[in-house]
Design a protein around this motif. Sequence first.
Motif, PDB file in Angstrom:
ATOM      1  N   GLY A 158       0.765  -1.280   0.174  1.00 12.75           N
ATOM      2  CA  GLY A 158       0.087   0.004  -0.097  1.00 12.75           C
ATOM      3  C   GLY A 158       0.921   1.411   0.057  1.00 12.75           C
ATOM      4  N   ARG A 159       2.121   1.154   0.113  1.00 10.49           N
ATOM      5  CA  ARG A 159       3.032   2.252   0.170  1.00 10.49           C
ATOM      6  C   ARG A 159       3.699   2.626  -1.234  1.00 10.49           C
ATOM      7  NH1 ARG A 159       8.665   2.793   3.669  1.00 10.49           N
ATOM      8  NH2 ARG A 159       9.303   4.808   3.039  1.00 10.49           N
ATOM      9  N   TYR A 160       3.712   3.827  -1.514  1.00 11.86           N
ATOM     10  CA  TYR A 160       4.284   4.215  -2.910  1.00 11.86           C
ATOM     11  C   TYR A 160       5.642   4.152  -2.663  1.00 11.86           C
ATOM     12  CZ  TYR A 160       5.375   7.117  -7.035  1.00 11.86           C
ATOM     13  OH  TYR A 160       5.717   7.563  -8.216  1.00 11.86           O
ATOM     14  N   ILE A 161       6.194   3.458  -3.795  1.00 13.26           N
ATOM     15  CA  ILE A 161       7.777   3.377  -3.815  1.00 13.26           C
ATOM     16  C   ILE A 161       8.343   4.220  -4.830  1.00 13.26           C
ATOM     17  CG2 ILE A 161       9.715   1.795  -4.098  1.00 13.26           C
ATOM     18  CD1 ILE A 161       8.245   1.256  -1.591  1.00 13.26           C
ATOM     19  N   GLY A 162       7.762   4.306  -6.101  1.00 14.00           N
ATOM     20  CA  GLY A 162       8.185   5.139  -7.128  1.00 14.00           C
ATOM     21  C   GLY A 162       8.150   4.475  -8.390  1.00 14.00           C
ATOM     22  N   GLY A 163       9.289   4.770  -9.328  1.00 16.77           N
ATOM     23  CA  GLY A 163       9.176   4.366 -10.456  1.00 16.77           C
ATOM     24  C   GLY A 163      10.354   3.168 -10.901  1.00 16.77           C
ATOM     25  N   ALA A 164      11.035   3.134 -12.042  1.00 17.56           N
ATOM     26  CA  ALA A 164      11.810   2.268 -12.293  1.00 17.56           C
ATOM     27  C   ALA A 164      13.216   2.547 -11.716  1.00 17.56           C
ATOM     28  CB  ALA A 164      12.173   2.196 -13.937  1.00 17.56           C
ATOM     29  N   GLU A 165      13.681   3.816 -11.725  1.00 19.31           N
ATOM     30  CA  GLU A 165      14.946   4.038 -11.063  1.00 19.31           C
ATOM     31  C   GLU A 165      14.960   3.929  -9.549  1.00 19.31           C
ATOM     32  OE1 GLU A 165      17.668   4.966 -12.562  1.00 19.31           O
ATOM     33  OE2 GLU A 165      16.579   4.879 -14.516  1.00 19.31           O
TER      34      GLU A 165
END
Length: 240
Positions: A158-165
């Motif tokens: 449920g926590r936003y991690i980010g994108g590919a990098e």
Amino acid sequence: MWRPWSKSTVQIHDTTTSPTSPFSFSSFKDIQNLCAEEPPQPAATAKKASAIFHRVRVANSLLRAWSTRPKDEPSPTTQLEPSSISLPGGEKRIVVYFTSLRVVRRTFEDCKAVRSILRGFRVTLDERDLAMDHAFITELQQILGQRKLTLPRVFIGGRYIGGAEEVKQLHEAGELKKFVEGLPVQEPGACDACGGYRFLLCDVCDGSHKLYSEKGGFRSCTSCNENGLIRCSSCSCAPI
């Protein structure tokens, strides 16, 4: 008849033996001496050597400074800033928004790499392909609060991690597995109904997204998305 021969009055000077001539070519040895390169000056050689030693000293000082950095000092690229963005209903799984289209090569490769990393943890993974359902685009825009999106986007627990990098950096630093710990293990095998694709052809329009009636003619099917697909209700990865 022939003119009588007379002695010429033009005087020819012998430059080879004249003491005022700057060169003397009495032998080929003089030519060899003139063509020989001059030896380097001692002052120029010493100056060049000192410049080289100065560069070596600077390089050694930099290497010593880098080697004295504490090994346990965290790298700024591996630290994940706290985010207030969360995904409701995704506390027990990994949710990744991606695209299967190859329109933009780099985006496709990033999505493929991130999905490969996340699948390696063998936990419950919810893959939401924006190319399969336009509703995922609206859903992600509302969660992030922005209209322009870059893919992929990853949520863990449920926590936003980010994108590919962000995902790649956390994985290389060994920090990503800490976020995955405690999540349910992925059940082996694929869904019997959809084969793991999470979508089925609409049984109302047979996947054409069009319906025909004699009175109204053609109209759009309201039971499926724009691709003529419906979400699999029996799939274990179906959105909550």
